[in-house]
Write a protein that holds these residues in place. Structure first.
Motif, short mmCIF file in Angstrom:
data_model
loop_
_atom_site.label_atom_id
_atom_site.label_comp_id
_atom_site.label_asym_id
_atom_site.label_seq_id
_atom_site.Cartn_x
_atom_site.Cartn_y
_atom_site.Cartn_z
N GLU A 133 0.82 -1.21 0.00
CA GLU A 133 0.00 0.00 0.00
C GLU A 133 0.86 1.26 0.00
OE1 GLU A 133 -4.10 -1.26 2.27
OE2 GLU A 133 -2.55 -0.23 3.41
N ARG A 149 -1.09 6.54 3.24
CA ARG A 149 -2.46 6.95 3.56
C ARG A 149 -2.36 8.22 4.40
NH1 ARG A 149 -6.81 2.71 3.99
NH2 ARG A 149 -6.33 1.23 2.33
N ASP A 209 -10.89 -0.19 0.94
CA ASP A 209 -10.04 -1.38 1.01
C ASP A 209 -10.40 -2.38 -0.08
OD1 ASP A 209 -8.60 -0.37 3.11
OD2 ASP A 209 -9.70 -1.48 4.66
N GLY A 219 -2.06 5.36 -2.95
CA GLY A 219 -2.46 5.75 -1.61
C GLY A 219 -3.73 6.57 -1.56
N ILE A 220 -4.02 7.11 -0.39
CA ILE A 220 -5.22 7.93 -0.21
C ILE A 220 -4.82 9.25 0.46
CG2 ILE A 220 -6.61 5.84 0.04
CD1 ILE A 220 -6.99 6.51 2.97
N LEU A 223 -9.33 4.29 8.67
CA LEU A 223 -8.74 4.43 7.34
C LEU A 223 -7.29 3.98 7.30
CD1 LEU A 223 -10.31 7.89 6.51
CD2 LEU A 223 -10.76 5.78 5.25
N ILE A 268 -4.56 5.23 8.58
CA ILE A 268 -3.72 6.35 8.15
C ILE A 268 -2.27 6.09 8.54
CG2 ILE A 268 -3.28 8.81 8.46
CD1 ILE A 268 -5.79 8.12 6.81
#
Length: 308
Positions: A138, A141, A239, A252-253, A276, A278
């Protein structure tokens, strides 16, 4: 270290030099009001809300950014109905020309060190994305938090724009029901951003053909139990989507938050960080909040950065 050297050419590109901006050579006769910006200056303008009105500006020479989006030279950008607060930043100088009735004079600001912070923050996030892409894991975040009216949305837009510019597809999340920039007020939203148009990005935030996940919250002030349940639902949906797209996963976010940071507000913020998952928290202009979050994260590998 100079941010323009710190960030690779694929982010900032190679812009016109200051000496090219300081002359009138090659400029057409002005149609509207014309301003010359020196390197690392920001042109700030507020356009009042006026139904059926038009505000138009053009970069006649040089290069300029709007919320991290590089604007094209000699290309008119048009906004209707007003209600805008625009900050046009140049790394190497430019000439801006605009046409509009204003009830407050625009001005040029030199106190723009925050743009250097944004660029270097993006560079660090890019390093994390490159690592995630190489390892099949990932990407970062990121959550931006702080008091109301401290520029959180502008930071999120700029980081999203820089990511899209280098080919990433960041998942953007807005958890501010009072002024959701992805959809409409009263909602919580999430949407992967693949392309950006300046006019859309400055007013609404996403391309008109995008389809965000939107949950109706129904109140400008977050309702704690409902808010936490909806954030959990958004996190689960994110997800599931990212699990099926390796490129979006490594991109990512980036999460925008509301300005409620005391008492129940902090509890909702902490729930958002956990739900989330993070990995990077950016705290804007609030030392106390920075230390509160840092104390909660001391036993984790999360990164907390304070932007003042």
């Amino acid at each position: 270290m100079d941010s323009r050297n710190h960030l690779c050419d694929r982010v900032l590109g190679r812009f016109a030099t200051p000496s090219q901006i300081s002359t009138m050579d090659g400029l057409p006769e002005p149609v509207g009001e014309r301003h010359f910006l020196e390197p690392e200056q920001e042109f700030r303008i507020e356009v009042p809300f006026q139904p059926k009105s038009t505000f138009k500006f053009v970069i006649q020479k040089g290069t300029c950014e709007l919320n991290g989006i590089e604007l094209a030279e000699r290309t008119p950008y048009t906004f209707t109905d007003g209600g805008l607060k625009l900050a046009l930043y140049t790394w190497h100088g430019c000439v801006i020309e605009f046409e509009c009735y204003l009830n407050r004079a625009p001005y040029i600001a030199n106190d723009t060190v925050c743009n250097t912070v944004y660029v270097n923050t993006h560079a660090q996030l890019e390093a994390l994305r490159d690592t995630a892409q190489a390892n099949g894991t990932e990407g970062p975040r990121v959550l931006v938090c702080g008091p109301k009216d401290f520029g959180k949305t502008s930071i999120v837009k700029t980081l999203v724009a820089y990511a899209v510019k280098v080919g990433r597809v960041p998942m953007c999340v807005d958890l501010d029901p009072s002024d959701n920039w992805l959809t409409i007020p009263g909602t919580l939203s999430a949407c992967p951003i693949r392309k950006i148009e300046p006019e859309e990005f400055a007013t609404m935030g996403i391309p008109i053909d995008a389809t965000p996940l939107t949950l109706w919250h129904g109140d400008a002030q977050p309702i704690p139990d409902l808010f936490q349940a909806q954030v959990t639902a958004i996190a689960e949906n994110i997800d599931k989507r990212l699990a099926n797209d390796a490129w979006e996963q490594s991109s990512g976010i980036i999460v925008n938050t509301n300005g409620w940071i005391e008492d129940d507000g902090f509890k909702m913020l902490w729930h958002s960080i956990l739900a989330l998952r993070i990995s990077v928290v950016l705290v804007v202009g609030h030392d106390s909040l920075y230390h509160m979050i840092q104390s909660e994260l001391d036993k984790t590998d999360f990164v907390v950065k304070n932007i003042k």
